[in-house]
Design an enzyme around this catalytic site. Sequence first.
Site, PDB file in Angstrom:
ATOM      1  N   HIS A 200       0.854  -1.184   0.000  1.00  0.00           N
ATOM      2  CA  HIS A 200       0.000   0.000   0.000  1.00  0.00           C
ATOM      3  C   HIS A 200       0.894   1.239   0.000  1.00  0.00           C
ATOM      4  O   HIS A 200       1.982   1.236   0.578  1.00  0.00           O
ATOM      5  CB  HIS A 200      -0.896   0.029   1.231  1.00  0.00           C
ATOM      6  CG  HIS A 200      -1.979  -1.004   1.223  1.00  0.00           C
ATOM      7  ND1 HIS A 200      -3.118  -0.879   1.972  1.00  0.00           N
ATOM      8  CD2 HIS A 200      -2.099  -2.186   0.557  1.00  0.00           C
ATOM      9  CE1 HIS A 200      -3.903  -1.921   1.771  1.00  0.00           C
ATOM     10  NE2 HIS A 200      -3.291  -2.739   0.925  1.00  0.00           N
TER      11      HIS A 200
ATOM     12  N   GLU B 219       0.978   4.182   1.521  1.00  0.00           N
ATOM     13  CA  GLU B 219       1.488   4.775   2.764  1.00  0.00           C
ATOM     14  C   GLU B 219       2.482   3.864   3.473  1.00  0.00           C
ATOM     15  O   GLU B 219       3.452   4.335   4.072  1.00  0.00           O
ATOM     16  CB  GLU B 219       0.360   5.222   3.690  1.00  0.00           C
ATOM     17  CG  GLU B 219      -0.610   4.151   4.120  1.00  0.00           C
ATOM     18  CD  GLU B 219      -1.797   3.965   3.188  1.00  0.00           C
ATOM     19  OE1 GLU B 219      -2.922   3.902   3.709  1.00  0.00           O
ATOM     20  OE2 GLU B 219      -1.621   3.843   1.963  1.00  0.00           O
TER      21      GLU B 219
ATOM     22  N   CYS C 284      -6.231   1.922   5.711  1.00  0.00           N
ATOM     23  CA  CYS C 284      -6.905   0.710   6.165  1.00  0.00           C
ATOM     24  C   CYS C 284      -6.336   0.311   7.533  1.00  0.00           C
ATOM     25  O   CYS C 284      -5.373   0.911   8.009  1.00  0.00           O
ATOM     26  CB  CYS C 284      -6.684  -0.403   5.135  1.00  0.00           C
ATOM     27  SG  CYS C 284      -4.975  -1.022   5.097  1.00  0.00           S
TER      28      CYS C 284
ATOM     29  N   CYS D 152      -2.502  -0.331   7.439  1.00  0.00           N
ATOM     30  CA  CYS D 152      -1.695   0.879   7.295  1.00  0.00           C
ATOM     31  C   CYS D 152      -1.800   1.785   8.516  1.00  0.00           C
ATOM     32  O   CYS D 152      -0.797   2.350   8.963  1.00  0.00           O
ATOM     33  CB  CYS D 152      -2.093   1.630   6.032  1.00  0.00           C
ATOM     34  SG  CYS D 152      -1.654   0.700   4.542  1.00  0.00           S
TER      35      CYS D 152
END
Length: 155
Positions: free
Chosen positions: A58, A60, A88, A91
């Site tokens: 992801h 980030e 999410c 993360c």
Amino acid sequence: MHDPENPTDDELMALAIDEARLAAAHGDVPVGALVVIDGNIIARRHNEREATHDPTAHAELLAVRDAAQTLGSWRLTDATVVVTLEPCPMCAGALQQARIGRVVFGAADMKAGACGSLYSLGSDPRLNHEFATTHGVRAEECAALLTEFFAARRV
């Protein structure tokens, strides 16, 4: 007035949106992220799950990894993460573990958001670290990227 040494959340989100477009260009969900300290961009990444076959790739998470490498420390207490989509749980947990100082996000994620929509991992006093959250920065533009991406995939 624009101050290049102290960019606004809006200006930083524009750069995160540019990153998100790079993800879409190679078939990944268009999410982009920056890590910023004192107005300086330390890291910038976009989703790479499809490109790397890595479910943890992801935007980030990748940006935080790069920032920690650049700084030589996993503690990112002075950092702000700017991301086009609400983090999410994975993360948000990583941001909490990295001791991030602040998160700025664009579009809310009503299906998996962990910074206010479904969960609030950044402001849960039961956890060992909390971070400030600013939401809705260029939200419509960030959401439109996602809507357009998924609409094109359904055709």
